[in-house]
Design an enzyme around this catalytic site. Sequence first.
Site, short mmCIF file in Angstrom:
data_model
loop_
_atom_site.label_atom_id
_atom_site.label_comp_id
_atom_site.label_asym_id
_atom_site.label_seq_id
_atom_site.Cartn_x
_atom_site.Cartn_y
_atom_site.Cartn_z
N SER A 123 -1.60 62.95 7.11
CA SER A 123 -2.94 62.83 7.39
C SER A 123 -3.10 61.41 6.59
O SER A 123 -2.58 60.68 7.10
CB SER A 123 -3.67 64.00 6.71
OG SER A 123 -5.20 63.61 7.13
N HIS B 148 -3.57 62.98 11.54
CA HIS B 148 -5.13 63.02 11.90
C HIS B 148 -5.71 61.62 12.18
O HIS B 148 -5.40 60.66 11.54
CB HIS B 148 -5.60 63.73 10.58
CG HIS B 148 -5.34 65.08 10.33
ND1 HIS B 148 -5.43 65.66 9.09
CD2 HIS B 148 -4.75 66.05 11.31
CE1 HIS B 148 -5.01 66.99 9.11
NE2 HIS B 148 -4.71 67.19 10.60
N ASP C 3 -4.35 71.07 5.58
CA ASP C 3 -3.82 71.29 7.16
C ASP C 3 -2.45 71.21 6.95
O ASP C 3 -1.85 70.61 6.29
CB ASP C 3 -4.39 70.45 7.77
CG ASP C 3 -4.12 70.86 9.39
OD1 ASP C 3 -3.74 71.96 9.66
OD2 ASP C 3 -4.04 69.87 10.25
#
EC number: 3.1.1.61
Lengths: 260, 204
Positions: B24, B51, B144
């Site tokens: 991310s 992301h 995540d």
Amino acid sequence: MEAIYLKYSYDFRNYTTASQKRRVLYALEQLEFPSISVLQDRVLRDATLFGRLLQFLTIPVSEMFRDPAYFLALRRHVVPILHTYPSVKVWVAGCSTGEEVFSLAILLREEGLLERTQIYATDINPASLEKARQGIFPLEAIRGYTSNYQRAGGLSAFSDYYTAAYEAARFDPSLCADVIFADHSLATDSVFAETQLVSCRNVLIYFNRQLQDRALGLFHESLSHRGFLGLGSKESIDFSGYADRFDTHARAERIYRKVA
Amino acid sequence: MKRDSTRHRSFPLRRVEAVVLGASAGGIDALSAVLDGLPAGWRIPMAVVLHLPESHDSHLAEIFAQRLPIPVHEALDKMPLTDGCLYFAPPGYHLSIERGRRFSLSCEPPVLYSRPSIDVLMASAADAYGPSVAGFLMTGANEDGAEGLLCIHRAGGLTAVQDPKEALVSTMPLAAIARHTPDHVLPLRDLRTLLQQLEPVHAL
């Protein structure tokens, strides 16, 4: 899924396994069942519970004018051809809660086509269809929809199309006065009308290739000579058995045309 | 066959059929560092979730296609995973791998505020490939990927996490390490070596 099909005639057998597994596990958690076998046992004996499970098995996620480039391409490259027909039939397959239907109705009205267009909006989920009929969407979503509408080449003020009250926006009922909302399964039902445009976006992604081919076969059969098919922006017919049954009309926007 | 080198560590031989990677915040640089220097004859298919904002087109595939000597694609629905190719999840869609070794997309709600979600990719890869998948998780500001990496671990696959001390944002590696003991916790340089020492299952 086999048992659900036999008992309720809802056919989820050819849905993609990865997302179906996630949704069943999520339903298990939300409905507070200890295991899939207990859930299955109860669902098969309790139609009301099946109705609740159905809300988890289908994915009512949409937004108005999602992927504005798609609607802009319809406006520029498809509408002029639809204008050459005395009357037009449009099928919104897997319409969920109706965001796509209202978007298309607004676009067709702005292009002077709505009065001679019959829209069929179909879905397997009765609760979603009921929401679609009402045309009421949460006010908090409207800002994003407005931005989409403008990027889709909207010709008016988006607020012309709805009345805001409390936390909701109610769309002008005349937009869907001629829309037929109907229960229809791409997995088990057949073609019901000849159409010039089928819009089915982000529905086929939940199907495996066998079921995708069935759905594409229905669309192909439904479309009139050189009719249009619009898919979601990351969907492609390249990996289906229908790759050579359609021409590409707008590549990036995933608009295809039936080959005779 | 091990490719020993004086500069790099060498890792026990591990045969895999696919690699899934997630990152991310700071992820583009981290991914570049891990994929840098991939050989042109690279054989293992790789899928990546980074992301990014949903509302914009992603140019990741173009960017990495210029940097790497292998084919790079944004994954489309039902696209088969082809040996030696790198795939990126498209913005706004979850990316899964089906048992038939094809991608599927989904518009399910975001997981941990993320769509695409690393957990979704990794959990589906664990189902599709079992012990022959490797998962790499790098820098990021949320959790995540921790669950997804755990799924890979439980399926018998290989798990590798960027050393949190080195990560631009350590939340994601730390969350993964809190959920299970990864096979490897390494700085990017060594993750790169580990990746290059993976052997394709169907090697001739």
